[in-house]
Motif scaffolding. Structure first.
Motif, short mmCIF file in Angstrom:
data_model
loop_
_atom_site.label_atom_id
_atom_site.label_comp_id
_atom_site.label_asym_id
_atom_site.label_seq_id
_atom_site.Cartn_x
_atom_site.Cartn_y
_atom_site.Cartn_z
N MET A 93 28.09 25.57 -4.72
CA MET A 93 27.68 24.46 -4.73
C MET A 93 28.95 23.51 -4.46
SD MET A 93 26.23 21.91 -7.78
CE MET A 93 27.89 21.54 -8.34
N GLY A 94 28.73 22.75 -3.52
CA GLY A 94 30.02 22.20 -2.96
C GLY A 94 30.12 21.04 -3.53
N HIS A 95 31.16 20.26 -3.20
CA HIS A 95 31.41 18.82 -3.79
C HIS A 95 30.12 17.96 -3.47
CE1 HIS A 95 35.53 20.15 -4.37
NE2 HIS A 95 35.93 19.90 -3.14
N THR A 96 29.93 17.15 -4.55
CA THR A 96 28.76 16.25 -4.50
C THR A 96 29.07 14.93 -4.71
OG1 THR A 96 28.22 16.75 -6.56
CG2 THR A 96 27.03 18.31 -5.14
N VAL A 139 48.93 29.44 -10.87
CA VAL A 139 47.49 29.37 -10.71
C VAL A 139 47.28 28.66 -9.37
CG1 VAL A 139 45.33 27.96 -11.43
CG2 VAL A 139 46.97 28.72 -13.18
N ILE A 140 46.41 29.18 -8.49
CA ILE A 140 46.06 28.57 -7.27
C ILE A 140 44.72 27.79 -7.21
CG2 ILE A 140 45.58 29.22 -4.65
CD1 ILE A 140 47.74 31.45 -4.98
N LEU A 141 44.69 26.49 -6.99
CA LEU A 141 43.68 25.86 -6.98
C LEU A 141 43.22 25.82 -5.44
CD1 LEU A 141 44.39 22.64 -9.06
CD2 LEU A 141 43.33 24.80 -9.51
N VAL A 142 41.66 26.18 -5.25
CA VAL A 142 41.10 26.27 -4.07
C VAL A 142 39.76 25.33 -4.05
CG1 VAL A 142 42.16 28.36 -3.24
CG2 VAL A 142 39.89 28.27 -4.52
N GLY A 143 39.24 25.30 -3.11
CA GLY A 143 37.85 24.44 -2.96
C GLY A 143 36.60 25.37 -3.38
N PRO A 144 35.54 24.79 -3.39
CA PRO A 144 34.26 25.54 -3.47
C PRO A 144 33.98 26.72 -2.39
CG PRO A 144 33.79 23.00 -3.27
CD PRO A 144 35.23 23.32 -2.81
N GLU A 145 34.54 26.88 -1.37
CA GLU A 145 34.30 27.75 -0.54
C GLU A 145 35.29 28.92 -0.84
OE1 GLU A 145 37.73 25.40 1.04
OE2 GLU A 145 35.85 24.84 0.26
N GLY A 146 36.19 28.80 -1.83
CA GLY A 146 36.86 29.99 -2.36
C GLY A 146 38.29 30.21 -1.80
N LEU A 147 38.91 31.23 -1.90
CA LEU A 147 40.59 31.40 -1.34
C LEU A 147 40.18 31.71 0.38
CD1 LEU A 147 43.51 31.72 -1.61
CD2 LEU A 147 43.36 34.07 -2.19
N HIS A 194 46.41 33.43 -10.51
CA HIS A 194 44.82 33.30 -10.53
C HIS A 194 44.39 32.48 -9.50
CE1 HIS A 194 44.77 35.77 -14.19
NE2 HIS A 194 45.73 35.38 -14.31
N VAL A 195 43.30 32.64 -8.87
CA VAL A 195 42.57 31.60 -8.08
C VAL A 195 41.67 30.90 -8.89
CG1 VAL A 195 41.28 31.35 -5.82
CG2 VAL A 195 43.27 33.08 -6.07
N VAL A 196 41.52 29.85 -8.93
CA VAL A 196 40.68 29.08 -9.74
C VAL A 196 39.87 28.02 -8.38
CG1 VAL A 196 40.24 27.11 -11.29
CG2 VAL A 196 41.89 28.88 -11.56
N GLU A 197 38.64 28.15 -8.52
CA GLU A 197 37.78 27.19 -7.57
C GLU A 197 37.45 25.66 -8.21
OE1 GLU A 197 34.20 29.22 -6.19
OE2 GLU A 197 35.41 30.95 -5.49
N VAL A 198 37.77 24.88 -7.53
CA VAL A 198 37.49 23.55 -7.99
C VAL A 198 36.34 22.88 -7.35
CG1 VAL A 198 38.63 20.97 -7.95
CG2 VAL A 198 40.09 23.06 -8.39
N THR A 199 35.48 22.13 -8.17
CA THR A 199 34.29 21.59 -7.68
C THR A 199 34.05 20.31 -8.28
OG1 THR A 199 33.08 23.64 -7.25
CG2 THR A 199 31.92 21.59 -7.05
N VAL A 200 34.16 19.14 -7.45
CA VAL A 200 33.95 17.85 -8.14
C VAL A 200 32.78 17.06 -7.77
CG1 VAL A 200 34.86 15.47 -7.94
CG2 VAL A 200 36.41 17.56 -7.98
#
Length: 594
Positions: free
Chosen positions: A335-338, A315-323, A179-185
């Motif tokens: 929405m990107g990292h802020t 689980v695959i962690l990716v950034g706000p831009e997706g896989l 599963h691809v999970v997008e991470v935003t911080v």
């Protein structure tokens, strides 16, 4: 998906396309290989299903003859009719049953991945077992032809390649589903950086986004009650506690609701953390003009379903831009990292940027780096300026007559003792490191200059000690053993040489100071340029803390839940109708590729 097996009592529901002939098993006819229209089957058999689309999606335009190619399930059954022991009528019946479950091609069957999924298919038991055993060798793997699809669609860019958009299911290095999970911080504040203990205190909000097609068309209560994928992310470099603050989300919730239901399967979780984290990668060589990286290392545990632990998946962690995206607008949250504008609560540091980084091959690790620049004012005022004052004061010693060697050396020794006190101040600021910092090199250079002054005083006093009126025992020791002719005490030659030497030393020290400061600022700019180059890699996002938002080139913030109509259409899939509650993961994957 129905859990019942195929039964001969349902055979009257299906009309064969051609009479069963054993000769057709080895050489299927053109009529047998045609794509079956689900609407026609429903019309002939009175199978009205609200989940069924109007027609089965057409196969790929590029013709293939091997079983590993993407082809309609009817054609696949007829090609393997001998091994499956199916005639044309039974193949059509099995095809229609799979069509009701939104399975139309060998690609859809491959994406089932788990043997448990194959065993729930509405097919005879021996057919289900055969499909599960032959999955890798017979069915079509869409991940193996991504490059080929890109070439066939032109430039292979993100927007022109629907195979790369909206995928929440990927495959790890072992070929298993992940599963691809997008991470935003969002960094709320960085309150303290303890360089001596290599720790920093941070307050941040962690947002997770993923797509679960099984949640399409469900209400909030239905999503909470269903067996759904729920990712768990831990903070790997936390010192003690890594748990979020009270009031966060422990269960998935829909990103938005349309008429009370989730339209696109976009689920999310949000939690806030206040932690002390380790930062073992500190580099203090440029201190006090150094730039430090404060990492937030995220590690995903195996995603488990609510039912049983055996359902765990990677689980695959990716950034706000997706896989496979290259900007925040290609992600789910958009929405990107802020960095909050009031996040800077540091005395000596300023937050310069925020970088999200994943590995070249996406895995369950993701790192958010808070880039902070030290303000050198404190160290310069309390260490560098006093050292410069001592160094400058040491030149006043040359006003003492050359013959008074004792006074000159006494003043030089006093300057050396004062420098020892400031060296202790530097050691108190930094942890014990095996290398020398920029400020440490400056203090050492001042030590060397003061030592050179002491040697110079003694040497010039010795070289000008020749006098006939002084007894040999009152003269300094002859370190040259008579090979050098000393100057007479009444000669003015050595006084002129010393004056030229002092002036040249002053000019040289001034030039070195200016060049050294410029060099330290150049190192800081070089680090910024390196981060900008690194941000061009896939999976790396860079945010300028002065703007507080944005990834890479874009600087336009799109708040969550305010996407355009075109964006909402892409997130749903086809964009014309809202998928029903019974839509499965395979249908979502096919819709995103249209």
């Amino acid at each position: 998906m129905a859990g019942s097996c195929y039964d001969s009592e349902d055979a009257h529901l299906f009309q064969p396309l051609s009479p069963p002939e054993h000769a057709a098993f080895a050489q299927p006819s053109t009529k047998d290989l045609q794509v079956v229209s689900l609407s026609s089957i429903s019309r002939d058999t009175n199978l009205e299903s609200p989940r069924a689309p109007h027609s089965i999606p057409r196969s790929r335009s590029r013709s293939r003859t091997v079983p590993q190619s993407s082809m309609p399930i009817a054609q696949f059954f007829l090609q393997n009719a001998q091994e499956l022991r199916l005639d044309s009528a039974m193949a059509e019946q099995c095809t229609a049953r799979l069509a009701e479950e939104l399975l139309f091609s060998t690609e859809d069957l491959y994406l089932l991945s788990e043997k448990e999924n194959f065993m729930r298919l509405p097919l005879p038991m021996y057919v289900r077992r055969w499909l599960a055993d032959e999955r890798q060798g017979r069915l079509f793997n869409p991940e193996a032809v991504v490059e080929e699809v890109e070439e066939s669609q032109g430039d292979g860019s993100y927007e022109s390649n629907p195979a790369r958009r909206g995928r929440s299911l990927s495959f790890n290095s072992d070929g298993e589903a992940a599963h691809v999970v997008e991470v935003t911080v969002q960094v709320n504040s960085v309150t303290a950086i303890n360089i001596k203990r290599i720790l920093f205190d941070v307050d941040f909000t962690l947002m997770l986004d993923w797509q679960d097609p099984s949640a399409m068309g469900l209400s909030v209560k239905e999503i909470e009650a269903m067996t759904s994928f729920n990712p768990e992310v831990v903070i790997d470099n936390a010192v003690d506690n890594d748990q979020p603050l009270a009031g966060g989300c422990s269960a998935p919730r829909p990103n938005r609701l349309v008429d009370g239901v989730c339209p696109d399967g976009h689920l999310k979780k949000t939690n806030r953390y206040r932690l002390s984290l380790t930062c073992n990668g500190l580099d203090l060589r440029a201190f006090p003009f150094d730039t430090q990286i404060l990492p937030i290392r995220l590690k995903a545990r195996k995603g488990t379903l609510k039912s049983t632990e055996k359902d765990a998946s990677d689980v695959i962690l990716v950034g706000p831009e997706g896989l496979n995206g290259h900007d925040k607008k290609h992600g789910l949250r958009r929405m990107g990292h802020t960095v909050k504008m009031q996040a800077e609560r540091l005395a000596d540091f300023k937050i310069q940027s925020l970088m999200g980084l994943r590995s070249e091959l996406p895995d369950r690790w993701y790192e958010v780096r808070i880039i902070v620049e030290r303000s050198p004012g404190h160290a310069v005022r309390n260490v560098a300026v006093p050292c410069l004052v001592i160094l400058t004061f040491s030149f006043t010693i040359y006003a003492i007559p050359m013959s008074e060697l004792g006074s000159r050396l006494e003043n030089t020794a006093t300057c050396l003792l004062a420098m020892m006190a400031f060296q202790g101040v530097v050691n108190e600021m930094l942890p014990p490191v095996s290398y020398e910092t920029a400020l440490g090199r400056y203090v050492t250079a001042v030590y060397i200059i003061l030592m050179f002054h002491g040697v110079e005083h003694a040497l010039f006093s010795t070289l000008t000690s020749k006098s006939d009126s002084i007894a040999p025992r009152d003269r300094p020791i002859d370190i040259f053993f008579g090979t050098v002719e000393y100057w007479d005490a009444n000669s003015s030659y050595m006084h002129g040489v010393e004056a030229i030497l002092v002036c040249a030393e002053l000019v040289l020290i001034l030039f070195i100071h200016v060049a050294y400061v410029l060099y330290l600022f150049w190192l800081r700019r070089k680090g910024k340029a390196k981060r900008l180059r690194e941000a061009q890699r896939a999976g790396v996002s860079l945010v300028d803390a002065r703007t507080g938002f944005g990834t890479r080139a874009t600087q336009t913030r799109i708040p969550t839940g305010t996407t355009s109509a075109a964006t909402r259409s892409r997130s749903i899939g086809s964009g014309h109708t809202t998928p029903s509650a019974g839509a499965t993961l395979l249908q979502s994957s096919r819709q995103s590729k249209k």
